[in-house]
Enzyme design. Structure first.
Site, PDB file in Angstrom:
ATOM      1  N   HIS A   1      11.816 -28.181  -0.766  1.00 38.69           N
ATOM      2  CA  HIS A   1      11.489 -26.837  -0.313  1.00 38.69           C
ATOM      3  C   HIS A   1      11.016 -25.959  -1.469  1.00 38.69           C
ATOM      4  O   HIS A   1      11.781 -25.670  -2.399  1.00 38.69           O
ATOM      5  CB  HIS A   1      12.749 -26.231   0.323  1.00 38.69           C
ATOM      6  CG  HIS A   1      12.556 -24.893   0.930  1.00 38.69           C
ATOM      7  ND1 HIS A   1      13.330 -23.803   0.584  1.00 38.69           N
ATOM      8  CD2 HIS A   1      11.703 -24.453   1.877  1.00 38.69           C
ATOM      9  CE1 HIS A   1      12.964 -22.755   1.295  1.00 38.69           C
ATOM     10  NE2 HIS A   1      11.975 -23.125   2.099  1.00 38.69           N
TER      11      HIS A   1
ATOM     12  N   ASP B   1       4.192 -22.548   0.125  1.00 39.67           N
ATOM     13  CA  ASP B   1       3.694 -21.404   0.895  1.00 39.67           C
ATOM     14  C   ASP B   1       2.411 -20.877   0.282  1.00 39.67           C
ATOM     15  O   ASP B   1       2.318 -20.727  -0.932  1.00 39.67           O
ATOM     16  CB  ASP B   1       4.733 -20.278   0.895  1.00 39.67           C
ATOM     17  CG  ASP B   1       6.132 -20.778   1.233  1.00 39.67           C
ATOM     18  OD1 ASP B   1       6.419 -20.910   2.418  1.00 39.67           O
ATOM     19  OD2 ASP B   1       6.915 -21.042   0.294  1.00 39.67           O
TER      20      ASP B   1
ATOM     21  N   HIS C   1       6.109 -17.430  -1.794  1.00 44.17           N
ATOM     22  CA  HIS C   1       6.746 -17.305  -0.484  1.00 44.17           C
ATOM     23  C   HIS C   1       6.725 -15.884   0.066  1.00 44.17           C
ATOM     24  O   HIS C   1       6.244 -15.637   1.169  1.00 44.17           O
ATOM     25  CB  HIS C   1       8.192 -17.798  -0.539  1.00 44.17           C
ATOM     26  CG  HIS C   1       8.927 -17.629   0.757  1.00 44.17           C
ATOM     27  ND1 HIS C   1       9.660 -16.500   1.058  1.00 44.17           N
ATOM     28  CD2 HIS C   1       9.016 -18.443   1.842  1.00 44.17           C
ATOM     29  CE1 HIS C   1      10.166 -16.622   2.269  1.00 44.17           C
ATOM     30  NE2 HIS C   1       9.789 -17.785   2.776  1.00 44.17           N
TER      31      HIS C   1
END
Length: 234
Positions: free
Chosen positions: A7, A36, A49
């Site tokens: 992540h 992201d 992000h």
């Protein structure tokens, strides 16, 4: 087999969404990387992000108000810089790692983001077998499918969806990307989705107890800040 997806890179130990975090995820042989993408003021896709730079850098303000040259001056932790999408795709192309690219367009629409991302994915010859685009903006994922039906898409959501199987079919998406808690709160529904061969990649799972429960359920991918912990379990 459940994929181990880092992540924002190996963000449990290194500054999130930086080239360092991505390289470390590759080094420990995570199966994939989640990251992201947003656009700068001059429409350069960058990896960050939050819609604001305040939490992860030494500056403040909205990503969309910085030019690419300005945003590259910021310290994203440990003297790491905010990478461009192109910088990441160079690494992804060389490492052949699975890519879960989240379009951060659920607050600001970032006009043209889908086009820009698809063009860069083609430029760097990212294998569609090792790629999924995701977003909380489900309209954006439908747009991606209209532009290229062969691209896999994932629908991000935090709380429970009503009848997620039927909803998935109406959106033409490829997978569900729920918060892990919604899966564990609705075990029977989760089992039913898995029996119907719905692809499920769940976020953000950092506790080994929850990791084990989700592996036992048979989800397709687990997105975690600690790919080292998940790798040990798998």
């Amino acid at each position: 087999m459940t994929l181990n997806i880092a992540h924002r890179g190996f963000s449990g130990k290194y500054p999130e969404n930086t080239l360092l975090a991505f390289r470390k995820a590759v080094e420990i042989k995570a199966d994939g990387i989640e990251l992201d993408v947003q656009l700068t003021k001059d429409n350069v896709p960058v990896i960050i992000h939050d819609e604001m730079v305040d939490r992860t850098t030494n500056s403040f303000g909205l990503v969309k108000n910085f030019t690419y040259k300005e945003i590259k001056r910021l310290n994203a932790g440990g003297n790491e810089r905010i990478p461009s999408l192109e910088e990441f795709l160079e690494l992804a192309h060389d490492s052949n790692i699975f890519v879960n690219l989240e379009l951060k367009n659920s607050i600001f629409p970032y006009e043209g983001l889908e086009d820009i991302v698809l063009n860069l994915l083609e430029k760097y010859s990212i294998s569609k077998e090792k790629l999924i685009l995701s977003s909380f903006n489900h309209n954006s994922m439908m747009k991606i499918k209209e532009m290229d039906s062969s691209i896999k898409t994932g629908l991000l959501y935090e709380s429970c969806l009503y009848n997620p199987y039927n909803y998935l079919k109406t959106t033409t998406a490829s997978a569900l990307h729920p918060c892990f808690a919604s899966l564990l709160q609705n075990i029977d529904e989760t089992k039913d989705l898995i029996e119907k061969n719905v692809e499920i990649n769940t976020y953000t799972v950092n506790d080994v107890v929850y990791m084990k429960a989700l592996i036992d359920l048979g989800v397709n991918g687990i997105i975690t800040n600690y790919p080292d912990r998940l790798k040990e379990l798998l």
